[in-house]
Enzyme design. Sequence first.
Site, PDB file in Angstrom:
ATOM      1  N   VAL A 156      92.936  51.335 -22.756  1.00  0.00           N
ATOM      2  CA  VAL A 156      92.475  50.098 -22.493  1.00  0.00           C
ATOM      3  C   VAL A 156      93.447  49.302 -21.810  1.00  0.00           C
ATOM      4  O   VAL A 156      94.803  49.129 -22.188  1.00  0.00           O
ATOM      5  CB  VAL A 156      92.146  49.474 -23.938  1.00  0.00           C
ATOM      6  CG1 VAL A 156      91.782  48.035 -23.873  1.00  0.00           C
ATOM      7  CG2 VAL A 156      91.094  50.274 -24.751  1.00  0.00           C
ATOM      8  N   CYS A 157      92.974  48.585 -20.622  1.00  0.00           N
ATOM      9  CA  CYS A 157      94.064  47.771 -19.865  1.00  0.00           C
ATOM     10  C   CYS A 157      94.677  46.662 -20.761  1.00  0.00           C
ATOM     11  O   CYS A 157      93.977  45.811 -21.244  1.00  0.00           O
ATOM     12  CB  CYS A 157      93.312  47.284 -18.642  1.00  0.00           C
ATOM     13  SG  CYS A 157      94.431  46.151 -17.701  1.00  0.00           S
ATOM     14  N   VAL A 158      96.111  46.385 -20.759  1.00  0.00           N
ATOM     15  CA  VAL A 158      96.618  45.690 -21.554  1.00  0.00           C
ATOM     16  C   VAL A 158      96.230  43.963 -20.866  1.00  0.00           C
ATOM     17  O   VAL A 158      96.092  43.137 -21.837  1.00  0.00           O
ATOM     18  CB  VAL A 158      98.267  45.711 -21.664  1.00  0.00           C
ATOM     19  CG1 VAL A 158      98.789  45.586 -20.330  1.00  0.00           C
ATOM     20  CG2 VAL A 158      98.772  44.663 -22.788  1.00  0.00           C
ATOM     21  N   ALA A 193      92.740  43.206 -21.928  1.00  0.00           N
ATOM     22  CA  ALA A 193      92.591  43.283 -23.412  1.00  0.00           C
ATOM     23  C   ALA A 193      93.145  41.994 -23.929  1.00  0.00           C
ATOM     24  O   ALA A 193      92.469  41.465 -24.807  1.00  0.00           O
ATOM     25  CB  ALA A 193      93.327  44.394 -24.154  1.00  0.00           C
TER      26      ALA A 193
END
Lengths: 130, 133
Positions: free
Chosen positions: A77-79, A82
């Site tokens: 999941v892309c920080v 996110a």
Amino acid sequence: MKFGIVVNEGPYTHQAADTAYQFTKAALEKGHEIVRVFFYHDGVNNGTRLTTPPQDERNIVKRWSELAQQHKLDLVVCVAAAQRRGIVDRDEAKRHGKDADNIAAGFRISGLGQLIEAGVLADRLVAFGD
Amino acid sequence: MADETMEEGGNPTGVVKKFMYVNRRAPYGTVYPLEGLEVVLIGAAFEQDVSMAFVDDGVYQLKKGQDTAETGMKNFSPAYRALEMYDVEKLYAEKESLEARGLTQDDLLVSVEVLSTAELTELMEQQDVILNY
């Protein structure tokens, strides 16, 4: 063949989230390798364990978690995406002083470099979304 | 782990692929252009052969004089001027998209190479990875 998968849309709202899962599952069943599944934009919402759909509906998040466990998939999941949308793991929650985390089993939060790397490592990078 | 090898940038694999980022949406109606630009800026550290194409309403992303003050949105257009510092120098805008919107190079905040649909199509066919925002 080595596939990298990019999921750009959130669960339930958009078919892309389902199609990405079906494609990934089918590719694995055919013996292909999935180097990574990268969740970006609203796609990060596929990674919250707090999802509670009605019992007679598919559980999109749980479905990914189970597939990840069966095939040792790397679900990233892309920080940055996110953080905007409130998807956090324990470390992120601590760092930003949040009172809870919500990342689902089998998912991890990491940077956009993981997307570029998936593009480098895969024979085909397949993105799902508009 | 991959995280440690590539998170900081550089190119441990030594593989250089052609990455094209295709921007086809107006800048503020959705988050895609902003988050797409974030991919380009972060991705620049990974020493790949990067280009950006602006088509359809995506050409508006490069319009000079953007003022978002009354919308509550952050004006991220100055970041396009910084692309050069990140060694992202291949910027293409589709001729037909510019013309349909009454725009010329003079309206844009960075210098681009203007290509026809056919020329852009040819360029796209040469890419290894195309990401669409």
